[in-house]
Every structure is written in structure tokens, then in C-alpha cells.
Write an enzyme that holds these catalytic residues in place. Structure first.
Site, PDB file in Angstrom:
ATOM      1  N   ASP A  47      -6.690 -14.310  10.639  1.00 47.07           N
ATOM      2  CA  ASP A  47      -5.874 -13.279   9.980  1.00 47.07           C
ATOM      3  C   ASP A  47      -4.423 -13.164  10.456  1.00 47.07           C
ATOM      4  O   ASP A  47      -4.162 -13.224  11.657  1.00 47.07           O
ATOM      5  CB  ASP A  47      -6.463 -11.888  10.239  1.00 47.07           C
ATOM      6  CG  ASP A  47      -7.955 -11.806  10.057  1.00 47.07           C
ATOM      7  OD1 ASP A  47      -8.562 -12.785   9.614  1.00 47.07           O
ATOM      8  OD2 ASP A  47      -8.509 -10.742  10.373  1.00 47.07           O
ATOM      9  N   TRP A  71     -13.174 -20.685  15.627  1.00 47.31           N
ATOM     10  CA  TRP A  71     -13.044 -19.271  16.029  1.00 47.31           C
ATOM     11  C   TRP A  71     -13.662 -19.075  17.412  1.00 47.31           C
ATOM     12  O   TRP A  71     -14.673 -19.712  17.743  1.00 47.31           O
ATOM     13  CB  TRP A  71     -13.747 -18.401  14.979  1.00 47.31           C
ATOM     14  CG  TRP A  71     -13.506 -16.939  15.171  1.00 47.31           C
ATOM     15  CD1 TRP A  71     -12.437 -16.238  14.691  1.00 47.31           C
ATOM     16  CD2 TRP A  71     -14.330 -16.005  15.875  1.00 47.31           C
ATOM     17  NE1 TRP A  71     -12.551 -14.924  15.083  1.00 47.31           N
ATOM     18  CE2 TRP A  71     -13.696 -14.750  15.800  1.00 47.31           C
ATOM     19  CE3 TRP A  71     -15.531 -16.101  16.579  1.00 47.31           C
ATOM     20  CZ2 TRP A  71     -14.230 -13.605  16.377  1.00 47.31           C
ATOM     21  CZ3 TRP A  71     -16.065 -14.957  17.159  1.00 47.31           C
ATOM     22  CH2 TRP A  71     -15.420 -13.729  17.053  1.00 47.31           C
ATOM     23  N   SER A 104      -7.905  -8.014  14.914  1.00 48.37           N
ATOM     24  CA  SER A 104      -6.772  -7.754  14.021  1.00 48.37           C
ATOM     25  C   SER A 104      -6.195  -6.349  14.142  1.00 48.37           C
ATOM     26  O   SER A 104      -6.877  -5.419  14.562  1.00 48.37           O
ATOM     27  CB  SER A 104      -7.187  -8.023  12.578  1.00 48.37           C
ATOM     28  OG  SER A 104      -7.338  -9.410  12.414  1.00 48.37           O
ATOM     29  N   ASP A 178      -9.583  -3.278  12.704  1.00 46.94           N
ATOM     30  CA  ASP A 178      -8.430  -3.733  11.922  1.00 46.94           C
ATOM     31  C   ASP A 178      -7.495  -2.588  11.501  1.00 46.94           C
ATOM     32  O   ASP A 178      -7.199  -2.406  10.313  1.00 46.94           O
ATOM     33  CB  ASP A 178      -8.890  -4.541  10.679  1.00 46.94           C
ATOM     34  CG  ASP A 178      -9.874  -5.645  11.038  1.00 46.94           C
ATOM     35  OD1 ASP A 178      -9.894  -6.063  12.209  1.00 46.94           O
ATOM     36  OD2 ASP A 178     -10.640  -6.074  10.151  1.00 46.94           O
ATOM     37  N   GLU A 229     -13.003  -5.154   5.717  1.00 47.97           N
ATOM     38  CA  GLU A 229     -12.159  -5.549   6.844  1.00 47.97           C
ATOM     39  C   GLU A 229     -10.687  -5.440   6.444  1.00 47.97           C
ATOM     40  O   GLU A 229     -10.348  -5.363   5.259  1.00 47.97           O
ATOM     41  CB  GLU A 229     -12.441  -7.017   7.238  1.00 47.97           C
ATOM     42  CG  GLU A 229     -13.877  -7.309   7.608  1.00 47.97           C
ATOM     43  CD  GLU A 229     -14.109  -8.751   8.088  1.00 47.97           C
ATOM     44  OE1 GLU A 229     -14.784  -8.911   9.104  1.00 47.97           O
ATOM     45  OE2 GLU A 229     -13.626  -9.707   7.456  1.00 47.97           O
TER      46      GLU A 229
END
Ligand code: FRU
Length: 506
Positions: A47, A71, A104, A178, A229
């Protein structure tokens, strides 16, 4: 998250962990390296985070695992641009710490120093992000995400984590992350838009440090095929009237499978959000635009960038020393079609800084197939703009010498645009990759305009002034150096303009 970890592990087994060394300012230029989209020089990215404009510079932070191409432990990578096209990668901004890895979030310019982080008259840049605590996650408590702060007094070069972290502890919600923070001028307070599992929760604060819950939105609204998200909330004006736009990314559950970003238009009074429509809408109907949010501190201009990938296969895509690009930055606007208002996205005007001499053709009739490759002399990195007064079924075909192709078109009988990447090259890395993706046509007029942005491994379609948008990635075994138009009936094109795009690495 579990699914992600499993996919990451599989990816890790397939890809050797060691990353090849990078040169100082030029990244390894393998064949899928985008020539005009942001990519990390090496390693994994997801992101976009903390985007903020300050003193002539656009800051782009991003979810980054600097030690692997899959990741893993999240950091905030950092890049700076003065024109949204050329990016200079910076040292990592935020590292994991005892509270967790850095998921994020967003960043704001705290002009009035409400946080008190500013000293000696320096304006603090404040990042608000999610700490994800993997130790707590392993213990199975179900409560391991909370919101924290870091600030910078030197325009993002160095960051200090706030001693009072976390500023928003977890109230018992597994997916609690987030934060996107904005200054709400009418209420003279900060508003945090937070993804809380299957809904959005709004919080407010006078100083970014203490947060009070205001309301929830969305449990029974919009798409719910997966977890919510990376939200964003901002206002846009249309004909002098203010409307609020709420972006919510969802994974899975997107229109083409996997991850995608939906949006709601409505009213926000500083406490709660009320949508003006009930239908589910997507900011992009392709499969490769996720977790996108907008830059803060850009005044009335709303600039969006998304992660050009999809959790369904992100860890498996066949790039070597790096993984994932961002979309082209896009300006979001409101547009009215009959009595309804939609969000449109179009490439930011700064793209013109890297476009080269165009080739323009006018008044063309295509019946069957017409090849434009020699007239356009393409190297596979370009913008194509098509105008027609009479839209009917047609396809633009990008192809290479091996016969691999991507078809981008419009189907009149279903009134849909589509991107077909079923024969576009490598696709065996994930069973759902080779698909045709569809998008409804939202524009109503007979005339149309189409802008395509084609890079080494992606195509972005902006139709009808950005009312319908699709972004798809693909992995050809050779450069897509051919452009053809197909149409069954006679398709009249008023103008077709081919614009080569200069590499940002030049
Ligand atoms: C979205 C997301 C966010 C999370 C981050 C972790 O792609 O799952 O919800 O903060 O990625 O890297």
C-alpha cells in the site's frame, strides 16, 4: 491476514530470498520494470501510505519489506517527487519497534502545532499508522492492532516515534487499522477514518493524541466480500456544492476477484457519514488498483495513487528483485451523469512532463482489423487517446512478436468495457490471473474518449473522461510492441493520438 502469510510463504519458497545488489540510483531494469510508474528499487512493496504535500514536494511512503520480495515485517519506505512522475527513493522512514511492525496509515502537516511536537517554530509532519503486533497475534488473543504516531521536524527526513504510543488502543476488534486523518475545518478538529473489520469507524481529536469515537458506517452498506481496509475521507465540490467521498478498500470481494476499492458519495458533518446512493461503486474495475488513498495538504486538488497489484497473486507475480508498482497518480473529481454524481479519475496533468512527440491520426474508419504499429513505432511504453462520436464495439489490441496480446475494448451489447489478459504471456503463477475483467460504462453520450496508459507490465484505461476506469497488470515474454484496432462493424474514430512516454529512469 492468515491467507496473506500463507501466500507469502509459498512465494518465499518459490523466489530465492537473496536480493541482487542494486546500483545507487538506477534500479535493476528487468523486462517488467515500469518505465513511468513508481516502483521500489528493490524488494517488496504494497500500500501507498502517508502521502502528504509539503514545500513543493510530494511525499510517498509505502508498505515495504526491505529484506525480501514477498510480504513480511512491514516498514514505511519513502520516496519524494516534485512532479509526481520522477521519484527519489529515501532511506526507510519507519522501522518496526517493540510495539509491532508498521502497517498502513497517513500523514498530516500539523500547521497549528496542535500536537505540540513542533519546537522552535518548526511545523511537525505527523504520521498516524497502525502498529501490528505479531507476538500478540501468535498468542491468539485476536487483539493486536492499534494506532500510533511518529513525527518529523525536518520535512520527513528523520522520524521520532511518540512516547505515548499507542494513541488509540484496540477496543477488541481483530481488524483495526489503516487510519486516514484529515483536518475538519468546520469542526476545528482532526478526524480519523479507520477500517474496523466490516465497517468504518470515525474518531476525532483536538491534538492527534487523544481520540474519541464519533460513529460507525457501512456494516450494511456497499460490498462485503472481504475485510474493509485502507479508507479515505475527503470533500470535493461540484457546481459549488460540497460532497464527501469515502473510499474503502476491500479484500477479497472486488468486481474482478480479489482486492478492489469501492467508494461512497455522501454527507459528513464532522461526526457521521450518510451516503447519497445505495449501489456499490468501484473507483477502478480492473484487478490491479488497491489500497489507494489521496495526498493530504493539496488544497482542493485531490490526487490519488493506488497499489498496482492484488492480494490474490501479489506475492507470486514474476518480477525478480522487486515486487509491485503504484498506479499513475490520478486526479479525482465529481461528475454528473443524468441525475447522479460519480467519482472520476484521470491521470494527473503532470504526466505531460514525460510525454514525447505525439503522432495524431484523424478521421479513421476501422472495419475488421487495422494495424498501427509502424505508424506509431512503439516500444511498448505510451499513452493512446481515442475520440469517437459514435461508440460501438471495438478493441485496442496490444501484441508482441510471440502472438501474446492484451485486448482492451468496449462491448456494445452489454454496455461494458473490458480488459482481456488471458493470452498476455506468463500467467501460470496463479490460477485466477488469466481472466477477462469487465466494467460498466457509466457515461451515457454516444461520443466517447478513451485514454490508455501502457507500461512494461500494465495498462490503465480511462474511459469517458475517467468515469469508467480499469487497471490491469500483465507479464508478456516479449515487449508488447504492436498496436492494432479491431471492430466488426465500421467504427469511426475522430482522432487517434499516440504519445510515447519517456522513461523516468532517463
Ligand atoms: C492492505 C493491508 C492493510 C494493512 C497492510 C499490511 O493491503 O492489508 O490493511 O495495513 O496491507 O501490509
Amino acid at each position: 491476514m492468515k491467507v496473506k502469510i500463507v501466500i507469502a510463504l509459498i512465494g518465499f519458497l518459490i523466489i530465492t530470498g537473496n536480493l541482487s545488489a542494486q546500483t545507487a540510483d538506477r534500479p535493476e531494469n528487468d523486462k517488467y520494470r515500469p518505465q513511468f510508474h513508481f516502483t521500489p528499487k528493490k524488494a517488496w512493496m504494497n500500500d501507498p501510505n502517508g502521502m502528504v504535500y509539503l514545500n513543493g514536494k510530494y511525499h510517498l511512503f509505502f508498505q515495504h519489506n526491505p529484506d525480501s520480495t514477498v510480504w513480511g515485517p512491514m516498514h514505511w519506505g519513502h520516496a519524494i517527487s516534485t512532479d509526481l512522475m520522477h521519484w527519489e527513493e529515501q532511506p526507510i522512514a519507519l522501522y518496526p519497534d517493540s510495539l509491532g511492525t508498521i502497517f498502513s496509515g497517513s500523514a498530516v502537516v500539523d500547521i497549528n502545532n496542535t500536537s505540540g511536537f513542533g519546537t522552535e517554530g518548526r511545523v511537525p509532519l505527523v504520521a498516524i499508522f497502525t502498529h501490528h503486533n505479531h507476538d500478540l497475534e501468535k498468542k491468539g488473543s485476536g487483539v493486536y492492532q492499534y494506532q500510533s504516531l511518529a513525527y518529523s521536524l525536518d520535512e520527513g527526513k528523520t522520524w521520532t516515534k511518540y512516547k505515548g504510543n499507542p494513541v488509540l488502543p484496540n477496543p477488541g476488534i481483530k481488524d483495526f487499522r489503516d487510519p486516514k486523518v484529515m483536518w475538519h475545518e468546520a469542526g476545528k478538529k482532526w478526524v480519523m477514518t479507520l477500517a474496523t473489520m466490516d465497517r468504518i469507524t470515525f474518531y476525532s481529536s483536538p491534538d492527534l493524541k487523544t481520540w474519541s469515537k464519533e460513529s460507525e458506517f457501512g456494516k450494511d452498506q456497499g460490498g462485503h466480500g472481504g475485510v474493509w481496509e485502507c479508507p479515505d475521507l475527503f470533500s470535493l465540490k461540484l457546481n459549488g456544492r460540497t460532497h464527501w467521498v469515502l473510499l474503502v478498500s476491500i479484500n477479497p470481494g472486488g468486481p474482478g476477484g480479489g482486492s478492489a476499492t469501492q467508494y461512497f458519495i455522501g454527507q459528513f458533518d464532522g461526526k457521521s457519514f450518510k451516503p447519497d446512493h445505495q449501489d456499490t461503486r468501484w473507483i477502478d474495475y480492473g484487478t490491479d488498483n488497491y489500497a489507494g488513498i489521496t495526498w493530504s495538504n493539496t488544497g482542493n486538488r485531490k490526487i490519488f495513487i493506488g497499489w498496482m497489484n492484488n492480494w490474490q497473486y501479489a506475492n507470486l507475480v514474476p518480477t525478480d528483485s522487486w515486487r509491485s508498482a503504484m498506479t499513475i497518480p490520478r486526479e479525482l473529481k465529481l461528475k454528473q451523469v443524468d441525475n447522479e454524481i460519480f467519482v472520476s479519475s484521470e491521470p494527473v496533468k503532470e504526466l505531460e512532463k514525460i510525454t514525447l512527440k505525439p503522432v495524431s491520426l484523424t478521421n479513421i474508419k476501422v472495419r475488421g482489423s487495422e494495424d498501427f504499429s509502424s505508424r506509431f513505432n512503439t516500444n511498448g511504453v505510451f499513452k493512446l487517446r481515442l475520440n469517437s462520436d459514435n461508440l460501438q464495439s471495438f478493441a485496442i489490441v496490444l501484441a508482441n512478436d510471440l502472438g501474446e496480446k492484451v485486448r482492451i475494448g468496449y462491448d456494445e451489447s452489454s454496455n461494458r468495457y473490458y480488459i482481456d489478459r488471458t493470452k498476455a504471456g506468463k500467467n501460470s503463477f496463479e490460477k485466477g490471473f488469466a481472466k477477462v475483467h469487465y466494467a460498466p460504462r457509466i457515461g451515457k453520450s454516444r461520443s466517447t474518449n478513451i485514454t490508455l496508459l501502457v507500461d512494461a507490465a500494465s495498462v490503465e484505461l480511462f474511459a469517458d473522461n475517467g468515469l469508467t476506469v480499469m487497471t490491469d497488470i500483465f507479464f508478456p515474454n516479449k515487449t508488447m510492441n504492436k498496436v492494432r484496432l479491431d471492430a466488426d462493424a465500421s467504427f469511426y474514430i475522430k482522432s487517434l493520438t499516440f504519445v510515447p512516454i519517456d522513461s523516468i529512469w532517463n
